[in-house]
Design a protein around this motif. Structure first.
Motif, short mmCIF file in Angstrom:
data_model
loop_
_atom_site.label_atom_id
_atom_site.label_comp_id
_atom_site.label_asym_id
_atom_site.label_seq_id
_atom_site.Cartn_x
_atom_site.Cartn_y
_atom_site.Cartn_z
N PRO A 84 0.36 -1.10 0.34
CA PRO A 84 -0.23 -0.02 -0.34
C PRO A 84 0.72 1.19 0.08
O PRO A 84 0.09 2.53 -0.13
CB PRO A 84 -0.83 -0.40 1.26
CG PRO A 84 0.21 -0.98 2.04
CD PRO A 84 0.62 -2.26 0.94
N ARG A 85 1.92 1.01 0.53
CA ARG A 85 3.14 2.19 0.39
C ARG A 85 4.30 1.59 0.48
O ARG A 85 4.23 0.49 0.86
CB ARG A 85 2.58 3.00 1.60
CG ARG A 85 3.16 2.23 3.23
CD ARG A 85 2.72 3.07 4.15
NE ARG A 85 3.26 2.72 5.39
CZ ARG A 85 1.97 2.15 5.65
NH1 ARG A 85 0.71 1.52 4.92
NH2 ARG A 85 2.55 1.62 7.00
N GLU A 86 5.68 3.07 0.24
CA GLU A 86 6.76 2.29 -0.30
C GLU A 86 7.24 2.39 1.49
O GLU A 86 7.15 3.04 1.94
CB GLU A 86 7.61 3.12 -0.26
CG GLU A 86 8.20 3.26 -0.96
CD GLU A 86 9.39 4.00 -1.90
OE1 GLU A 86 11.10 4.11 -1.52
OE2 GLU A 86 8.68 4.42 -2.91
N GLU A 121 9.34 -1.75 8.58
CA GLU A 121 8.21 -0.78 7.78
C GLU A 121 7.28 -2.07 6.80
O GLU A 121 6.25 -2.49 6.70
CB GLU A 121 8.69 0.06 6.73
CG GLU A 121 9.22 1.64 7.74
CD GLU A 121 9.69 2.70 6.36
OE1 GLU A 121 9.54 2.23 4.97
OE2 GLU A 121 9.91 3.54 6.90
N VAL A 155 3.38 -3.74 7.50
CA VAL A 155 3.07 -3.47 5.97
C VAL A 155 2.07 -4.71 5.64
O VAL A 155 1.53 -4.62 5.32
CB VAL A 155 3.88 -2.75 5.05
CG1 VAL A 155 2.98 -3.50 3.44
CG2 VAL A 155 3.85 -0.90 4.64
#
Length: 257
Positions: free
Chosen positions: A236-238, A244, A248
């Motif tokens: 959904p995001r880098e 991180e 995710v």
């Protein structure tokens, strides 16, 4: 007749963001340790001569070798510096043709030890023993051509300038651990993520296995009946590190539940 299909870690899902071939090539060059160096044989003119070759890459992705003048590949290079280095994905399990590999083509030349010694020894501490032997020297491959294969159906030439200016993926060093952890400890959660993503295309899967992961998402090898196929799933995001990435994956499992 079986309808079994091959699947590699390449982009099998359209419109899903992923690193460029140049970035993937730089990533593989950064994590690889041993390559296959092909030189022009002096003894058998016109034929290639293959050698197992430890290497390190510099800030432009150029391979560094530390080799003896007594070695056949060194003698070949002294006569004709044109060479290629094949780099394969480390720790490959299953079908090796479904894994990433990279061929760097260029000209190998001697390079001052002071420019590359620390870099090389940071990867091969045991090579320190040979530093004072006068027959050993450092060589650098000036890359002129790059051919990257990311798995079945994913391949292409990369401009040398694009390769040099690209950066390795920030997850490169931790990707093997992420893959092993997700496949071994969270296979059910991974299958839920895959099924949730596939529902958009009205597809389903019985098994899901991660084959590659990067800052933008991951590739899975899916089994549906006796059909084996690949799919790219976007984050959904880098992400920039393992912490991180973990956050995710947890978020994606909750969304899929």
């Amino acid at each position: 007749m079986s309808n079994r299909q091959h699947a590699g870690p390449g982009p099998t899902t359209p419109d899903v963001p992923e690193p460029s071939l140049a970035e993937r090539a730089r990533t593989l060059a950064a994590v690889g340790l041993i390559g296959a160096l092909s030189t022009h044989s002096r003894k058998f003119p016109g034929f290639p001569f293959g050698s197992v070759m430890p290497f390190a890459v510099d800030h432009l992705g150029r391979p560094i070798f530390f080799i003896s003048s007594m070695a056949m590949h060194t003698q070949n290079l002294l006569a004709d510096g044109r060479a290629s280095l094949l780099i394969t994905q480390p720790d490959v399990s299953g079908d090796p043709l479904g894994s990433a590999r990279l061929t760097l083509v260029g000209t190998a030349q001697g390079t001052p030890a002071g420019e590359v010694r620390d870099l090389y020894l940071s990867r091969y501490e045991n090579a320190r023993y040979w530093q004072d032997f006068t027959d050993f020297a450092y060589y650098r491959l000036e890359v002129e051509g790059v051919y990257f294969i990311g798995g079945f159906g994913v391949m292409g030439w990369v401009q040398a300038e694009d390769y040099a200016s690209a950066s390795p993926d920030p997850l490169a060093a931790v990707a093997p651990g992420i893959i092993q952890h997700m496949n071994a400890d969270h296979s059910d959660a991974l299958l839920r993520i895959a099924r949730h993503d596939m529902a958009k295309a009205d597809e389903a899967a019985d098994e899901a296995t991660i084959t590659a992961v990067d800052r933008l998402g991951f590739h899975v090898r899916l089994r549906t009946g006796d059909r084996v196929h690949g799919r790219r799933i976007a984050f959904p995001r880098e992400v920039k590190d393992s912490g991180e990435a973990r956050a995710v994956f947890i978020e994606m499992v909750r969304t899929a539940s």
